[in-house]
Design a protein around this motif. Structure first.
Motif, PDB file in Angstrom:
ATOM      1  N   GLU A   1       3.873  54.165  43.919  1.00 18.87           N
ATOM      2  CA  GLU A   1       2.460  54.402  44.221  1.00 18.87           C
ATOM      3  C   GLU A   1       2.330  55.223  45.504  1.00 18.87           C
ATOM      4  N   GLY A   2       1.631  56.353  45.415  1.00 21.36           N
ATOM      5  CA  GLY A   2       1.420  57.189  46.595  1.00 21.36           C
ATOM      6  C   GLY A   2       2.510  58.220  46.832  1.00 21.36           C
ATOM      7  N   PHE A   3       3.480  58.313  45.928  1.00 17.17           N
ATOM      8  CA  PHE A   3       4.560  59.290  46.054  1.00 17.17           C
ATOM      9  C   PHE A   3       4.536  60.202  44.828  1.00 17.17           C
ATOM     10  N   GLU A   4       4.723  61.503  45.045  1.00 14.83           N
ATOM     11  CA  GLU A   4       4.773  62.452  43.930  1.00 14.83           C
ATOM     12  C   GLU A   4       6.055  63.259  44.034  1.00 14.83           C
ATOM     13  N   LEU A   5       6.908  63.164  43.015  1.00 14.84           N
ATOM     14  CA  LEU A   5       8.164  63.913  43.005  1.00 14.84           C
ATOM     15  C   LEU A   5       7.881  65.378  42.691  1.00 14.84           C
ATOM     16  N   LEU A   6       8.488  66.274  43.471  1.00 18.36           N
ATOM     17  CA  LEU A   6       8.268  67.710  43.302  1.00 18.36           C
ATOM     18  C   LEU A   6       9.514  68.425  42.781  1.00 18.36           C
ATOM     19  N   VAL A   7      10.631  67.705  42.680  1.00 16.42           N
ATOM     20  CA  VAL A   7      11.887  68.243  42.151  1.00 16.42           C
ATOM     21  C   VAL A   7      12.460  67.214  41.181  1.00 16.42           C
ATOM     22  N   SER A   8      13.559  67.569  40.552  1.00 10.72           N
ATOM     23  CA  SER A   8      14.225  66.661  39.619  1.00 10.72           C
ATOM     24  C   SER A   8      15.666  66.438  40.049  1.00 10.72           C
ATOM     25  N   LYS A   9      16.211  65.289  39.657  1.00 13.56           N
ATOM     26  CA  LYS A   9      17.615  65.020  39.904  1.00 13.56           C
ATOM     27  C   LYS A   9      18.433  66.122  39.239  1.00 13.56           C
TER      28      LYS A   9
END
Length: 149
Positions: free
Chosen positions: A83-91
């Protein structure tokens, strides 16, 4: 030599000041920590490399010399369930130093009862292998935090 730069803007406080014994005791590894500016921001890659671990609250980038740098956004933030975090890349992505990795809001983390203090740790390193470690003062994203030889 690997130069590790700050993934966040804020105040550098050093690992010993992190409110978590695993980090403050350098059990994860040596490094430093940042008390971030309380505004929505993007945590950026501290080195060029490959994203080998990626969670909403933490990521590891391994550079071409095989050195992994952990950025942990806040303390006990895993309990927020993303909650409150947005991933901008991928593993598995190859990233450049300064590239945005995760969008988050340190003030919201604090409002949820967690510390936004963010350790930046050299994994599988010794304290002796780090030099020029910054442990106090203001820092902008991209400014040097430590060197790893």
């Amino acid at each position: 030599m690997t130069s590790v730069t700050s993934p966040l803007a804020g105040r550098v406080i050093g690992l010993s000041a992190v409110p978590d014994p695993v980090f403050s005791g350098a059990m994860v590894g040596p490094g430093t920590a940042i008390d971030p500016v309380r505004e929505p921001s993007e945590a950026v890659a501290p080195v060029n490399g490959i994203v080998v671990s990626l969670h909403p609250h933490a990521f590891v980038v391994v550079d071409e010399e095989g050195r992994g740098v952990l950025t942990h956004l806040g303390i006990d933030t895993v309990q927020l369930g993303g909650e409150g975090f947005e991933l901008l890349v991928s593993k598995g992505d190859t990233v450049q130093r300064g590239q945005a990795m995760v969008r988050w809001d340190p003030a919201a983390v604090e409002a949820a009862g967690k510390s936004p203090v963010s350790p930046v740790v050299a994994l599988e390193a010794t304290t002796e292998s780090l030099s020029d470690v910054v442990e106090d003062g203001d820092v902008k994203a991209g400014q040097p935090l430590f060197s790893w030889k």
